[in-house]
Write an enzyme that holds these catalytic residues in place. Structure first.
Site: not given
Length: 151
Positions: A25, A102
């Site tokens: 991430y 996302h």
């Protein structure tokens, strides 16, 4: 005239950005993402309402609140993408343009992440481009609602 309002809604565990699995991430925090969105929105003549929750029902209530108050929704539903028919139903019910975001490419991850119920309600999906995907989503929404004249 007030700029069009775009709700930027974030689902579970995104409050842990920057510390949660940075190899997937990245190191940007949710505050960094909010600052990026605020800057992009200002450039596009948009206002944003940026929120995050770990609670499915709260996220659904926020989506419902958008009807009549927002011009569009950008949503990173996180894990609810793959599990929440109720969230999909709420997004369909508000009848607003939705862009799903996302940070990672969900299609390169575990098979259960390859399907998103939320995508059924979205005009577009941006995935795998890191937190920069939020700025791209704002540009897309601006174009959809007629706020961006850029070809």
């Amino acid at each position: 005239m007030e700029p069009p309002l775009i709700a930027v809604l974030n689902g579970p565990n995104l409050n842990m950005l920057g510390t949660r699995e940075p190899e997937k991430y990245g190191t940007a925090t949710l505050d960094d993402v909010e600052a990026l969105c605020a800057e992009a929105a200002e450039e596009l003549g948009l206002a944003i309402d940026f929120r995050q929750t770990n609670l499915e029902g709260e996220l659904i209530s926020w989506v419902q609140e958008c009807r009549g108050s927002a011009a569009g929704i950008i949503i990173n539903p996180a894990g609810y993408s793959h599990t929440s028919i109720a969230l999909m139903d709420a997004l369909l019910a508000v009848d607003l343009p939705v862009v799903e975001v996302h940070i990672t490419n969900i299609h390169r991850r575990e098979p259960f992440r390859h399907h998103s119920y939320v995508s059924r309600a979205a005009v577009g999906v941006i995935c795998g481009l890191g937190v920069g995907g939020y700025a791209l989503a704002l540009r897309a929404i601006a174009g959809i609602i007629g706020q961006d004249d850029t070809p």
